[in-house]
Design a protein around this motif. Structure first.
Motif, PDB file in Angstrom:
ATOM      1  N   GLN A  61       0.796  -1.211   0.000  1.00 37.98           N
ATOM      2  CA  GLN A  61       0.000   0.000   0.000  1.00 37.98           C
ATOM      3  C   GLN A  61       0.840   1.278   0.000  1.00 37.98           C
ATOM      4  OE1 GLN A  61      -2.631  -1.450   3.432  1.00 37.98           O
ATOM      5  NE2 GLN A  61      -4.187  -0.737   1.996  1.00 37.98           N
ATOM      6  N   THR A  62       0.146   2.404   0.143  1.00 41.50           N
ATOM      7  CA  THR A  62       0.740   3.730   0.241  1.00 41.50           C
ATOM      8  C   THR A  62       0.009   4.458   1.373  1.00 41.50           C
ATOM      9  OG1 THR A  62      -0.862   4.826  -1.228  1.00 41.50           O
ATOM     10  CG2 THR A  62       1.012   3.721  -2.282  1.00 41.50           C
ATOM     11  N   TRP A  63       0.248   5.771   1.503  1.00 47.53           N
ATOM     12  CA  TRP A  63      -0.461   6.562   2.516  1.00 47.53           C
ATOM     13  C   TRP A  63      -1.979   6.406   2.395  1.00 47.53           C
ATOM     14  CZ3 TRP A  63      -4.176  10.297   1.814  1.00 47.53           C
ATOM     15  CH2 TRP A  63      -4.375  10.752   0.497  1.00 47.53           C
ATOM     16  N   TRP A  64      -2.456   6.086   1.191  1.00 48.87           N
ATOM     17  CA  TRP A  64      -3.882   5.957   0.914  1.00 48.87           C
ATOM     18  C   TRP A  64      -4.547   4.909   1.806  1.00 48.87           C
ATOM     19  CZ3 TRP A  64      -7.120   9.103  -1.256  1.00 48.87           C
ATOM     20  CH2 TRP A  64      -8.306   8.678  -1.853  1.00 48.87           C
ATOM     21  N   ALA A  65      -3.767   4.009   2.381  1.00 43.16           N
ATOM     22  CA  ALA A  65      -4.302   2.996   3.298  1.00 43.16           C
ATOM     23  C   ALA A  65      -4.988   3.620   4.507  1.00 43.16           C
ATOM     24  CB  ALA A  65      -3.185   2.073   3.767  1.00 43.16           C
ATOM     25  N   TRP A  66      -4.621   4.863   4.846  1.00 43.78           N
ATOM     26  CA  TRP A  66      -5.152   5.527   6.027  1.00 43.78           C
ATOM     27  C   TRP A  66      -6.293   6.489   5.712  1.00 43.78           C
ATOM     28  CZ3 TRP A  66      -3.757   3.529  10.472  1.00 43.78           C
ATOM     29  CH2 TRP A  66      -2.526   2.857  10.556  1.00 43.78           C
ATOM     30  N   ARG A  67      -6.734   6.543   4.471  1.00 41.29           N
ATOM     31  CA  ARG A  67      -7.676   7.588   4.049  1.00 41.29           C
ATOM     32  C   ARG A  67      -8.983   7.557   4.828  1.00 41.29           C
ATOM     33  NH1 ARG A  67      -7.994   3.203   1.253  1.00 41.29           N
ATOM     34  NH2 ARG A  67      -9.940   2.441   0.333  1.00 41.29           N
ATOM     35  N   LYS A  68      -9.425   6.362   5.255  1.00 41.30           N
ATOM     36  CA  LYS A  68     -10.699   6.254   5.974  1.00 41.30           C
ATOM     37  C   LYS A  68     -10.573   6.690   7.431  1.00 41.30           C
ATOM     38  CE  LYS A  68     -12.300   2.344   3.146  1.00 41.30           C
ATOM     39  NZ  LYS A  68     -12.708   0.909   3.176  1.00 41.30           N
ATOM     40  N   LYS A 201      -6.046 -11.368   1.988  1.00 44.50           N
ATOM     41  CA  LYS A 201      -5.656 -11.073   3.371  1.00 44.50           C
ATOM     42  C   LYS A 201      -6.666 -10.199   4.111  1.00 44.50           C
ATOM     43  CE  LYS A 201      -0.809 -12.043   3.512  1.00 44.50           C
ATOM     44  NZ  LYS A 201       0.390 -11.718   4.303  1.00 44.50           N
ATOM     45  N   ALA A 202      -7.618  -9.633   3.413  1.00 43.96           N
ATOM     46  CA  ALA A 202      -8.730  -8.959   4.079  1.00 43.96           C
ATOM     47  C   ALA A 202      -9.785 -10.002   4.430  1.00 43.96           C
ATOM     48  CB  ALA A 202      -9.327  -7.894   3.172  1.00 43.96           C
ATOM     49  N   LEU A 203     -10.499  -9.766   5.522  1.00 38.24           N
ATOM     50  CA  LEU A 203     -11.531 -10.730   5.910  1.00 38.24           C
ATOM     51  C   LEU A 203     -12.630 -10.795   4.859  1.00 38.24           C
ATOM     52  CD1 LEU A 203     -12.731 -12.686   7.953  1.00 38.24           C
ATOM     53  CD2 LEU A 203     -13.741 -10.727   9.149  1.00 38.24           C
ATOM     54  N   VAL A 283      -5.029  -4.379  21.945  1.00 38.95           N
ATOM     55  CA  VAL A 283      -6.442  -4.422  21.600  1.00 38.95           C
ATOM     56  C   VAL A 283      -6.598  -5.305  20.370  1.00 38.95           C
ATOM     57  CG1 VAL A 283      -6.323  -2.364  20.135  1.00 38.95           C
ATOM     58  CG2 VAL A 283      -8.509  -3.024  21.135  1.00 38.95           C
ATOM     59  N   VAL A 284      -7.711  -6.024  20.303  1.00 35.06           N
ATOM     60  CA  VAL A 284      -8.031  -6.851  19.140  1.00 35.06           C
ATOM     61  C   VAL A 284      -9.255  -6.247  18.459  1.00 35.06           C
ATOM     62  CG1 VAL A 284      -8.686  -9.130  18.310  1.00 35.06           C
ATOM     63  CG2 VAL A 284      -7.085  -8.917  20.223  1.00 35.06           C
ATOM     64  N   ILE A 285      -9.115  -5.942  17.178  1.00 36.45           N
ATOM     65  CA  ILE A 285     -10.207  -5.376  16.394  1.00 36.45           C
ATOM     66  C   ILE A 285     -11.027  -6.518  15.792  1.00 36.45           C
ATOM     67  CG2 ILE A 285     -10.838  -3.866  14.478  1.00 36.45           C
ATOM     68  CD1 ILE A 285      -9.440  -2.391  16.770  1.00 36.45           C
ATOM     69  N   PRO A 286     -12.315  -6.605  16.082  1.00 34.12           N
ATOM     70  CA  PRO A 286     -13.115  -7.705  15.524  1.00 34.12           C
ATOM     71  C   PRO A 286     -13.462  -7.469  14.056  1.00 34.12           C
ATOM     72  CG  PRO A 286     -14.485  -6.279  16.882  1.00 34.12           C
ATOM     73  CD  PRO A 286     -13.082  -5.769  17.033  1.00 34.12           C
ATOM     74  N   GLN A 287     -13.799  -8.552  13.402  1.00 38.12           N
ATOM     75  CA  GLN A 287     -14.279  -8.522  12.022  1.00 38.12           C
ATOM     76  C   GLN A 287     -13.294  -7.830  11.077  1.00 38.12           C
ATOM     77  OE1 GLN A 287     -17.128 -10.212  10.934  1.00 38.12           O
ATOM     78  NE2 GLN A 287     -16.836 -11.004  13.018  1.00 38.12           N
ATOM     79  N   ALA A 288     -12.023  -8.204  11.209  1.00 34.00           N
ATOM     80  CA  ALA A 288     -10.999  -7.636  10.331  1.00 34.00           C
ATOM     81  C   ALA A 288      -9.936  -8.675  10.052  1.00 34.00           C
ATOM     82  CB  ALA A 288     -10.368  -6.395  10.961  1.00 34.00           C
ATOM     83  N   GLY A 289      -9.343  -8.570   8.853  1.00 35.14           N
ATOM     84  CA  GLY A 289      -8.189  -9.363   8.501  1.00 35.14           C
ATOM     85  C   GLY A 289      -6.924  -8.550   8.702  1.00 35.14           C
ATOM     86  N   HIS A 290      -5.982  -8.678   7.759  1.00 35.58           N
ATOM     87  CA  HIS A 290      -4.685  -8.011   7.896  1.00 35.58           C
ATOM     88  C   HIS A 290      -4.772  -6.503   7.701  1.00 35.58           C
ATOM     89  CE1 HIS A 290      -0.424  -7.219   7.569  1.00 35.58           C
ATOM     90  NE2 HIS A 290      -0.546  -6.843   6.317  1.00 35.58           N
ATOM     91  N   PHE A 291      -5.642  -6.045   6.813  1.00 36.05           N
ATOM     92  CA  PHE A 291      -5.669  -4.628   6.443  1.00 36.05           C
ATOM     93  C   PHE A 291      -6.647  -3.868   7.340  1.00 36.05           C
ATOM     94  CE2 PHE A 291      -4.258  -6.896   2.622  1.00 36.05           C
ATOM     95  CZ  PHE A 291      -3.047  -6.242   2.395  1.00 36.05           C
ATOM     96  N   PRO A 293      -6.825  -0.909   8.983  1.00 34.59           N
ATOM     97  CA  PRO A 293      -7.315   0.466   8.772  1.00 34.59           C
ATOM     98  C   PRO A 293      -8.336   0.580   7.645  1.00 34.59           C
ATOM     99  CG  PRO A 293      -4.933   0.444   9.028  1.00 34.59           C
ATOM    100  CD  PRO A 293      -5.361  -0.984   8.847  1.00 34.59           C
ATOM    101  N   ASP A 294      -8.253  -0.290   6.646  1.00 27.14           N
ATOM    102  CA  ASP A 294      -9.230  -0.296   5.559  1.00 27.14           C
ATOM    103  C   ASP A 294     -10.518  -0.997   5.970  1.00 27.14           C
ATOM    104  OD1 ASP A 294      -7.693   0.626   2.943  1.00 27.14           O
ATOM    105  OD2 ASP A 294      -6.336  -0.676   4.055  1.00 27.14           O
ATOM    106  N   GLU A 295     -10.369  -2.063   6.763  1.00 29.56           N
ATOM    107  CA  GLU A 295     -11.513  -2.914   7.067  1.00 29.56           C
ATOM    108  C   GLU A 295     -12.364  -2.378   8.214  1.00 29.56           C
ATOM    109  OE1 GLU A 295     -10.603  -7.271   6.710  1.00 29.56           O
ATOM    110  OE2 GLU A 295      -8.532  -6.539   6.774  1.00 29.56           O
ATOM    111  N   GLN A 296     -11.706  -1.824   9.234  1.00 27.05           N
ATOM    112  CA  GLN A 296     -12.435  -1.330  10.413  1.00 27.05           C
ATOM    113  C   GLN A 296     -11.831   0.013  10.843  1.00 27.05           C
ATOM    114  OE1 GLN A 296     -15.146  -2.566  11.568  1.00 27.05           O
ATOM    115  NE2 GLN A 296     -15.191  -4.564  10.561  1.00 27.05           N
ATOM    116  N   PRO A 297     -11.935   1.034  10.000  1.00 23.41           N
ATOM    117  CA  PRO A 297     -11.275   2.313  10.321  1.00 23.41           C
ATOM    118  C   PRO A 297     -11.805   2.973  11.589  1.00 23.41           C
ATOM    119  CG  PRO A 297     -12.750   2.544   8.423  1.00 23.41           C
ATOM    120  CD  PRO A 297     -12.626   1.090   8.699  1.00 23.41           C
TER     121      PRO A 297
END
Length: 314
Positions: A61-68, A201-203, A283-291, A293-297
């Protein structure tokens, strides 16, 4: 063109990688700064005098991974998302991708942006860099959050598992180390390769749409991006050596937050880094895979705000 010529051209106003679209995010400004002889791209927003939060992304990825996550963070903080060397619209030097060298460049960029002390948040290879940066510049950091990453020499395993249920998460570490073969096989197929990582790698395979895949694939395909992406893995042994040398002088004392996810690569980030640091929470973020910040911003932002508020109150 040499690295010096590339940097010189960009200093004269050629700020973007040739042929790579520059994505805008409302309320944020693109900036390029000198970082130990190369130029790094940063996306800067939020209150200029507010506490600073610096974001680093990983492969592919790039900085765009954090856009959300950036707009909500910018309600309270000055938010700076930096493209690492080789990512996005940052320069792509031909060598020196060990995480201590990269960390020095990131710190130089943050200093050039006028930030003296900050919170550092990083995912994947960005977390490799962040861990090394904390070892080198702990006095500049208020706290560090690391998301779903094995750190070279610290928590990254020396061997790739052969169990099919696990091997799909880490097989690429060995592949990226092979000289020349990845370049031969991947050149012209960057979109297929990047798409595999993002979807598998995303859920949810619907996390990334075609435009997202196009953006990240174009970054890797442009101007040495593939070479640079592979270089982080090829320099991982040097990163591990430097990490061990630094830890021989003492453990980290800066507050660390390990952010894991329900379906990520590292089940417990906090436990994995706690032997090397004195102040670790998780902390564990539920309903997310590897990515994550994209999956559960929103969940990531909530965790970061809680971490920052807790440390500031203490």
């Amino acid at each position: 063109m040499t690295d010096a010529e590339t940097a010189a051209n960009r200093s004269r106003g050629q700020n973007s990688i040739s042929g790579l679209p520059l994505h805008d995010l409302a309320g944020f400004t693109h900036r390029w700064v000198d970082a130990d002889g190369i130029r790094l791209h940063a996306v800067d927003g939020g209150p200029p005098t507010g506490p600073a939060v610096v974001l680093l992304a990983g492969f592919p990825q790039t900085w765009w991974a954090w856009r959300k996550a950036m707009p909500r963070l910018a309600e309270r903080f000055r938010v700076i998302a930096i493209d690492l060397p080789g990512q996005g619209h940052s320069d792509r030097p031909h060598d020196s991708y060990d995480t201590h060298t990269v960390a020095s460049r990131v710190q130089a960029a943050v200093t050039a942006l006028g930030v003296s002390k900050y919170w550092l948040v990083a995912h994947d290879i960005g977390a490799w860099v962040a861990f090394s940066l904390a070892l080198m510049h702990e006095e500049r950091l208020r706290g560090v959050a690391l998301l779903d990453a094995g750190i070279p020499g610290i928590t990254l395993p020396d061997a790739v598992p052969t169990n099919p249920e696990q091997a799909w998460k880490t097989w690429h570490f060995a592949f990226h180390l092979v000289p020349e073969l990845p370049e031969t096989l991947l050149t012209g197929h960057e979109r297929d390769y990047v798409g595999w990582f993002l979807k598998v790698k995303a859920l949810s395979p619907d996390t990334f749409d075609g435009a997202d895949i196009d953006h990240y694939a174009a970054s890797i395909a442009a101007e040495g991006g593939l070479r640079a992406s592979l270089a982080y893995y090829r320099d991982a042994a040097e990163s591990a050596r430097k990490n061990h040398d630094a830890l021989g002088r003492g453990h980290l004392t800066v507050p660390l937050l390990g952010i894991s996810s329900s379906h990520g690569s590292i089940p417990d980030m906090a436990a994995s880094i706690s032997p090397w640091a004195d102040n670790v929470t998780g902390v564990v973020i539920p309903q997310a895979g590897h990515f994550i910040p994209d999956e559960q911003p929103d969940a990531v932002v909530d965790a970061l705000i809680a971490f920052i508020d807790h440390e500031r109150a203490g």
